[in-house]
Design a protein around this motif. Structure first.
Motif, PDB file in Angstrom:
ATOM      1  N   TRP A  76       6.618  -6.323  -5.164  1.00 44.25           N
ATOM      2  CA  TRP A  76       5.819  -6.015  -6.544  1.00 44.25           C
ATOM      3  C   TRP A  76       5.038  -4.902  -6.546  1.00 44.25           C
ATOM      4  O   TRP A  76       4.508  -4.306  -5.406  1.00 44.25           O
ATOM      5  N   SER A  77       5.038  -4.150  -7.777  1.00 43.54           N
ATOM      6  CA  SER A  77       4.262  -3.091  -7.931  1.00 43.54           C
ATOM      7  C   SER A  77       2.969  -3.223  -8.565  1.00 43.54           C
ATOM      8  O   SER A  77       2.764  -4.511  -9.022  1.00 43.54           O
ATOM      9  N   GLU A  78       1.811  -2.311  -8.652  1.00 40.57           N
ATOM     10  CA  GLU A  78       0.819  -2.592  -9.353  1.00 40.57           C
ATOM     11  C   GLU A  78       1.134  -2.693 -10.861  1.00 40.57           C
ATOM     12  O   GLU A  78      -0.091  -3.228 -11.454  1.00 40.57           O
ATOM     13  N   MET A  79       2.145  -2.607 -11.419  1.00 40.08           N
ATOM     14  CA  MET A  79       2.257  -2.821 -12.701  1.00 40.08           C
ATOM     15  C   MET A  79       2.930  -4.305 -12.945  1.00 40.08           C
ATOM     16  O   MET A  79       3.435  -4.575 -13.957  1.00 40.08           O
ATOM     17  N   ALA A  80       2.792  -4.952 -11.944  1.00 40.77           N
ATOM     18  CA  ALA A  80       3.332  -6.566 -11.894  1.00 40.77           C
ATOM     19  C   ALA A  80       4.915  -6.400 -12.081  1.00 40.77           C
ATOM     20  O   ALA A  80       5.292  -7.325 -12.972  1.00 40.77           O
ATOM     21  N   VAL A  81       5.612  -5.609 -11.529  1.00 43.72           N
ATOM     22  CA  VAL A  81       6.933  -5.550 -11.671  1.00 43.72           C
ATOM     23  C   VAL A  81       7.543  -5.693 -10.593  1.00 43.72           C
ATOM     24  O   VAL A  81       7.262  -5.212  -9.457  1.00 43.72           O
ATOM     25  N   GLU A 116      13.234   3.972  -2.640  1.00 44.95           N
ATOM     26  CA  GLU A 116      12.944   4.390  -1.153  1.00 44.95           C
ATOM     27  C   GLU A 116      11.504   4.847  -1.175  1.00 44.95           C
ATOM     28  O   GLU A 116      10.642   4.604  -1.949  1.00 44.95           O
ATOM     29  N   VAL A 117      11.012   4.607   0.174  1.00 49.12           N
ATOM     30  CA  VAL A 117       9.588   4.636   0.602  1.00 49.12           C
ATOM     31  C   VAL A 117       9.142   6.241   0.632  1.00 49.12           C
ATOM     32  O   VAL A 117       9.759   7.133   1.272  1.00 49.12           O
ATOM     33  N   ILE A 118       8.099   6.523  -0.139  1.00 51.98           N
ATOM     34  CA  ILE A 118       7.765   7.945  -0.252  1.00 51.98           C
ATOM     35  C   ILE A 118       6.717   8.002   0.972  1.00 51.98           C
ATOM     36  O   ILE A 118       5.958   7.490   1.486  1.00 51.98           O
ATOM     37  N   ASN A 157      14.835   5.275 -13.035  1.00 54.15           N
ATOM     38  CA  ASN A 157      14.884   6.191 -11.798  1.00 54.15           C
ATOM     39  C   ASN A 157      14.007   7.436 -11.689  1.00 54.15           C
ATOM     40  O   ASN A 157      14.015   8.102 -12.901  1.00 54.15           O
ATOM     41  N   GLY A 158      13.522   7.737 -10.801  1.00 52.00           N
ATOM     42  CA  GLY A 158      12.411   8.674 -10.791  1.00 52.00           C
ATOM     43  C   GLY A 158      10.853   8.200 -10.903  1.00 52.00           C
ATOM     44  O   GLY A 158       9.847   9.025 -10.713  1.00 52.00           O
ATOM     45  N   ASP A 159      10.821   7.016 -11.251  1.00 59.38           N
ATOM     46  CA  ASP A 159       9.415   6.575 -11.596  1.00 59.38           C
ATOM     47  C   ASP A 159       8.868   6.224  -9.942  1.00 59.38           C
ATOM     48  O   ASP A 159       9.389   5.855  -9.382  1.00 59.38           O
ATOM     49  N   VAL A 160       7.555   6.118  -9.873  1.00 56.99           N
ATOM     50  CA  VAL A 160       6.840   5.957  -8.685  1.00 56.99           C
ATOM     51  C   VAL A 160       5.785   4.892  -8.769  1.00 56.99           C
ATOM     52  O   VAL A 160       5.063   4.724 -10.016  1.00 56.99           O
ATOM     53  N   PHE A 161       5.842   4.122  -8.020  1.00 56.93           N
ATOM     54  CA  PHE A 161       4.987   2.850  -7.881  1.00 56.93           C
ATOM     55  C   PHE A 161       4.115   2.344  -6.649  1.00 56.93           C
ATOM     56  O   PHE A 161       4.807   2.917  -5.555  1.00 56.93           O
ATOM     57  N   GLY A 185       0.747  -1.294  -0.112  1.00 59.78           N
ATOM     58  CA  GLY A 185      -0.088   0.038  -0.054  1.00 59.78           C
ATOM     59  C   GLY A 185       0.860   1.261   0.031  1.00 59.78           C
ATOM     60  O   GLY A 185       0.302   2.375  -0.310  1.00 59.78           O
ATOM     61  N   GLU A 186       2.120   1.241   0.416  1.00 62.64           N
ATOM     62  CA  GLU A 186       3.048   2.531   0.227  1.00 62.64           C
ATOM     63  C   GLU A 186       3.587   2.617  -1.105  1.00 62.64           C
ATOM     64  O   GLU A 186       3.462   1.639  -1.980  1.00 62.64           O
ATOM     65  N   ARG A 187       3.691   3.901  -1.462  1.00 58.87           N
ATOM     66  CA  ARG A 187       4.281   4.161  -2.665  1.00 58.87           C
ATOM     67  C   ARG A 187       5.821   4.402  -2.476  1.00 58.87           C
ATOM     68  O   ARG A 187       6.448   4.866  -1.491  1.00 58.87           O
TER      69      ARG A 187
END
Length: 146
Positions: A46-51, A59-61, A31-35, A14-16
């Motif tokens: 795992w991210s929402e993009m199945a990556v 780093e955790v936002i 670098n710079g992408d947010v998931f 649930g964290e970004r």
């Protein structure tokens, strides 16, 4: 550009996260992408993009700071859309203390004639460099004179 306050730690579901140290062979993100984290595994998430993203790559936002819009960027967008603005030294100053008190005074013309605004609803749109926008309803004082 949006700036993020981050922490170097393992992310929870649930964290970004902000990619800060992409693996050299990774091609699905940069670098710079947010998931957003959807699953936590040993050594990666795992991210929402199945990556799958290795723990050392992000780093955790924990906070977001969106800078104030650059007034010149706002005028540039208006000009690109074909809206003509006459510039003059207006001495306009915006302050966080101006809540509910600011007045913007300008006239709109079309084909050299005042553009009546009697049939429009006034809105002030601030466009930020990150693509977000802030819209406020405004009061038009002399609708018939543009």
């Amino acid at each position: 550009m949006t700036k993020y306050k981050t922490e170097k730690r393992k992310a929870n579901v649930g964290e970004r996260i902000l990619i800060t140290d992409k693996h050299v062979n990774e091609t699905r993100y940069k670098n710079g992408d947010v998931f957003e984290v959807t699953q936590r595994k040993r050594g990666y998430v795992w991210s929402e993009m199945a990556v799958n993203i290795l723990d050392y790559e992000y780093e955790v936002i924990v906070g977001v700071q969106t800078p104030a819009p650059n007034i010149l960027e706002v005028f540039y967008v208006l000009l690109r859309k074909g809206i003509h603005l006459s510039f003059y030294d207006s001495k306009i100053v915006f302050s966080t203390q101006d809540i509910g008190t600011a007045r913007l005074i300008f006239k709109l013309h079309k084909d050299g004639m005042p553009l009546p605004l009697s049939a429009v609803e006034g809105k002030l749109v601030l466009l930020f460099s990150n693509g977000s926008k802030h819209i406020r309803n405004i009061t038009l004082s002399t609708r018939s004179k543009g």
